[in-house]
Scaffold this active site. Structure first.
Site, PDB file in Angstrom:
ATOM      1  N   HIS A  75       1.023  -1.113  -0.131  1.00 35.48           N
ATOM      2  CA  HIS A  75       0.174  -0.045   0.091  1.00 35.48           C
ATOM      3  C   HIS A  75       0.918   1.396  -0.031  1.00 35.48           C
ATOM      4  CE1 HIS A  75      -3.897   2.049   1.256  1.00 35.48           C
ATOM      5  NE2 HIS A  75      -2.825   2.874   1.625  1.00 35.48           N
ATOM      6  N   GLU A  76       1.928   1.361   0.863  1.00 40.49           N
ATOM      7  CA  GLU A  76       2.518   2.574   0.936  1.00 40.49           C
ATOM      8  C   GLU A  76       3.505   2.725  -0.262  1.00 40.49           C
ATOM      9  OE1 GLU A  76       1.959   4.691   3.097  1.00 40.49           O
ATOM     10  OE2 GLU A  76       0.927   3.408   4.738  1.00 40.49           O
ATOM     11  N   HIS A 113       1.847   4.621  -2.995  1.00 35.36           N
ATOM     12  CA  HIS A 113       1.866   6.207  -2.877  1.00 35.36           C
ATOM     13  C   HIS A 113       3.399   6.504  -3.186  1.00 35.36           C
ATOM     14  CE1 HIS A 113      -1.663   6.858  -0.731  1.00 35.36           C
ATOM     15  NE2 HIS A 113      -1.376   6.118   0.650  1.00 35.36           N
ATOM     16  N   HIS A 171       3.633   6.624  -6.887  1.00 42.53           N
ATOM     17  CA  HIS A 171       2.978   7.693  -7.590  1.00 42.53           C
ATOM     18  C   HIS A 171       3.921   8.957  -7.703  1.00 42.53           C
ATOM     19  CE1 HIS A 171      -1.235  10.041  -7.897  1.00 42.53           C
ATOM     20  NE2 HIS A 171      -0.579  10.154  -8.799  1.00 42.53           N
TER      21      HIS A 171
END
Length: 801
Positions: A584-585, A588, A591
């Site tokens: 999940h991290e 980020h 991105h």
């Protein structure tokens, strides 16, 4: 984040505006959305020494470590950062920033940033006098101002959350507060707003703006208006005062989240046999003899011990005592939270809005609280039958277990009976647990392989210079694109330690931004006198990028987790939830790496909170796919692949009570909306009372008097009025997965499709247009009521991660 110049300032989620930046500029801590129940002078270069030495886009071969990812993370003795953390005599600064060599030079960096900021503010304010040529540079000047300030305040956020040295943490707090206070004066500067408004309303200038320039300008304009730029001088001053107060209250609230409550530090269990369900060795370890000569067990009421009691102890009275003690209401903590909520309400009232929810959501994909409420209600109704069925399973289990046909499920029962029913219905195969197939090194290697398949991007262990990192365990990864070369850097701080913030988080310390056209030499106007000895924050020369004109500063991100560290020569093994956290991290972080924007304020993850979650939540879908797991999930000792039977059993176990977990997330999102609604206008508002009313209305178990769970709900500050975003993102990513990736999850064409339509834009394009383009649905591009209805319809489908 801050408001006004808005993303002039940074972004904790890269989504917030200046007023929203009350907590941080750079951090994205979203993984805990799934688990939340239980800012003498010196120059401030913007590029690292390493980046400045690059003449092109290729890595310097001498700077590339030959250490593999598995070796780097699984064998601490091979760490390339041993004894390289920052000290008072470090030759380099943190992140290779010269201004971060010591806590004092960190404090001095604020002066350099503000000095440059003053020059940029005056240049913007005087632009109309210099003609249209200078007015065409105004948007770039705003963006530069944002970048100058963010580099300091974002670094401060990392330091105050992760650095082990109290002197550094205190310095970072001071940096943050001083810079934030100055930035609040910019939020309400009518000169800046007037010039920007003129730029956007001068046809000869406006028609020549690129899509990214227009997006940046609109972000700034909306943030000025959100900050009450049309108010009187007195009210604008009041806006600044309220904003500063929110920062102070938010800091106190977050401190309270991580400190024990007023309940007892231990519950006393006598006889210790009442702890049946816990390991006998543990019971023996906490057993003492009291003054009466009786054997009693002293069980801590905080940390993992309380969770173990609630999950495993059969004695309901013990579980009840633990729940009440660990959740005990602390009226001083409630007062801090309620004060923060009321002050945000007052801020919204000041600018003429009915609630802080309206203020925060106005520039998000959902537009307003009414749309959020409709989305959550639709989601709740569509899963109600499943929730009730799962609740009946737990109710029946308690009645059978207690031999009481009238027994009712209570708050201290849920985790216990969920574990009991799950263990009966889902039998895991004998052998090693699933964590044996997910060492930290194995998982990082898998992420690199996945990104290589999807985007042609891989991780390369980077050399760490003395003073570059804040702890010996921090590892540096250079992010390398097969076409562009080095595109950014990620620092990995994966293991828990004292004084470190434990929630998993992604921090954007520096964004991609074009720098060759900064025109710094003209910031000092002819005849302008500068104070003797003054230092100015400076932009670095940047690097060239294949296929793009100009030179760019490279993005820099930090990933922080709270994993157990390797010991005894063995690697750290991750539970499925921890692997999910890392995926999940990293969503980020990628991105941030891929967002190759010309402007700081549309780089990386600088986009609305309900859109910034999409790339990270999508990573959870990749993790759940067998084809992706086949790239890397191997036994840490034997190298054997993850057995299909173990994976199937694990996924079956996770699917049990999924509706109730979804209900918990919806309940927290609804509470968040209540706390930031017009109800705050009622003088009798009390957050504990509102929680009890909501729990009585939609909760699975009745509220427990004397408890105040909400004072531990940290996202009420950082995600205020935005907690719905995880559920919104989950709904959207389910559709993206089905439409783009399900049939071929490691396809380069699918990865490039996501990159071209979503990732590369950062916040430089309307998110509804990004989503509509990715899913080839023009109806979504409007971002209107029909678009929201379409997403709402997706939410009614039983898509599972």
């Amino acid at each position: 984040m801050l408001t006004g110049l808005g993303r002039i300032l940074c972004s904790k989620h890269a989504t917030r505006t200046w007023s929203a930046l009350h907590g941080t500029c750079s951090r994205i801590s979203t993984t805990t959305l799934r688990n939340a129940r239980s800012l003498p002078q010196t120059k401030v270069p913007s590029l690292s020494t390493f980046a400045r030495t690059l003449s092109g886009t290729s890595l310097n071969p001498a700077a590339v470590s030959t250490t593999s990812l598995r070796e780097l993370f699984d064998n601490p003795t091979t760490s390339n950062s041993q004894s390289k953390h920052a000290t008072s005599k470090s030759p380099e600064g943190l992140f290779l920033y010269p201004n971060l060599r010591t806590p004092q030079t960190f404090l001095d960096s604020v002066n350099a940033a503000i000095a440059r900021g003053h020059l940029l503010v005056e240049r913007i304010a005087n632009a109309p006098e210099k003609g249209e040529h200078e007015m065409r540079k105004v948007i770039k000047l705003f963006d530069r101002l944002s970048d100058v300030l963010c580099k300091v305040i974002d670094a401060a956020e990392v330091v105050r959350c992760l650095h082990p040295d109290p002197a550094w943490r205190q310095g970072a707090e001071t940096v943050y507060e001083e810079l934030f206070s100055w930035m609040n004066t910019l939020n309400t500067d009518p000169r800046l707003y007037g010039v920007l408004h003129t730029v956007l309303n001068t046809p000869s200038i406006e028609k020549g703006l690129s899509e990214a320039e227009r997006q940046v300008a609109l972000v700034f304009l909306r943030d000025f208006e959100k900050s009450g730029i049309h108010l009187s001088d007195a009210k604008r001053a009041q806006f600044v005062q309220l904003s500063d107060r929110i920062v102070s209250l938010g800091r106190d609230f977050m401190h309270n989240v991580s400190t024990p409550g007023p309940g007892p530090a231990h519950i006393i269990v006598s006889p210790p046999s009442r702890l049946h369900g816990l390991a006998p060795s543990y019971i023996q370890r906490i057993t003492k003899t009291n003054k009466h000569g009786e054997k009693v067990a002293m069980v801590p009421t905080s940390g993992w011990e309380s969770q173990m009691v609630l999950r495993h102890v059969e004695d309901e009275d013990v579980r009840r005592a633990m729940y009440v003690a660990s959740m005990a209401e602390d009226k001083s903590k409630v007062a801090i939270l309620d004060g923060m909520l009321r002050t945000r309400y007052d801020l919204a009232q000041l600018v003429g809005l009915p609630s802080y929810g309206h203020m925060f959501l106005g520039d998000k994909m959902v537009k307003n609280p009414e749309n959020v409420s409709a989305f959550l209600q639709t989601l709740s109704k569509s899963h109600q039958a499943e929730v009730e069925a799962e609740l009946m399973m737990l109710q029946k289990a308690k009645r059978v277990h207690t031999k009481n046909k009238d027994a009712k499920l209570e708050a201290w029962d849920r985790d216990f009976y969920v574990r009991m029913v799950s263990s009966r219905t889902n039998t895991m195969p004998h052998g090693d647990p699933i964590s044996a197939y997910f060492s930290v090194g194995t998982t990082m290697d898998g992420l690199s392989k996945l990104f290589s398949h999807l985007y042609g991007i891989k991780f390369v262990p980077g050399s760490v210079q003395p003073g570059e990192v804040w702890h010996d365990e921090v590892q540096r990864l250079d992010v390398v694109d097969e076409r562009e070369g080095l595109i950014g850097t990620i620092y990995c701080d994966f293991y828990g330690r004292q004084a470190k913030q434990q929630n998993a988080a992604h921090y954007t310390v520096r964004c991609s931004r074009r720098v060759d056209d900064d025109d710094e030499e003209h910031d000092i106007a002819e005849g302008m006198a500068l104070r003797e000895g003054i230092e100015l924050a400076m932009a670095g020369p940047g690097v060239s990028m294949i296929g793009k004109e100009g030179r760019y500063q490279l993005p820099l991100a930090v990933l922080s987790c709270g994993f157990s560290r390797p010991s005894g020569g063995k690697p750290a093994l991750l539970s499925w939830v921890e692997v999910e956290t890392l995926f999940h991290e990293m969503g980020h972080a990628m991105h941030s790496m891929i967002g190759r924007a010309d402007y700081h304020n549309v780089s990386g993850t600088r986009c609305p909170i309900d859109f910034v979650e999409i790339p990270s939540i999508l990573m959870e879908h990749f993790l759940a796919d067998p084809a992706v797991l086949g790239l890397f999930a191997t036994h840490h000792q034997t190298g054997a692949p993850l057995p299909a039977g173990l994976l199937m059993a694990h996924q079956a176990n996770r699917s049990t009570f999924q509706a109730m977990e979804l209900h918990s997330q919806m309940s927290m999102a609804m509470l968040d909306q209540v706390y930031y609604s017009a109800i705050l206008g009622d003088p009798s508002f009390n957050s504990t009372k509102s929680l009890e009313e909501l729990q009585a209305s939609i909760g699975i178990v009745p509220p427990v008097p004397g408890t105040a769970w909400q004072t531990g709900f940290g996202h009420l500050y950082g995600y205020g009025a935005g907690y719905y975003s995880y559920l919104f993102g989950r709904t959207v990513t389910g559709q993206i997965w089905n439409k783009v990736f399900r049939t071929s999850p490691t396809s380069r064409s699918a990865g490039e499709r996501l990159r071209e339509h979503v990732l590369k834009w950062g916040g430089g394009k309307d998110p509804w247009e990004c989503l509509g383009g990715l899913l080839e649905d023009e109806r979504l591009m409007k971002g209107d009521e029909e678009s929201m209805r379409i997403v709402g319809d997706w939410g009614t489908k039983k898509s599972k991660l």
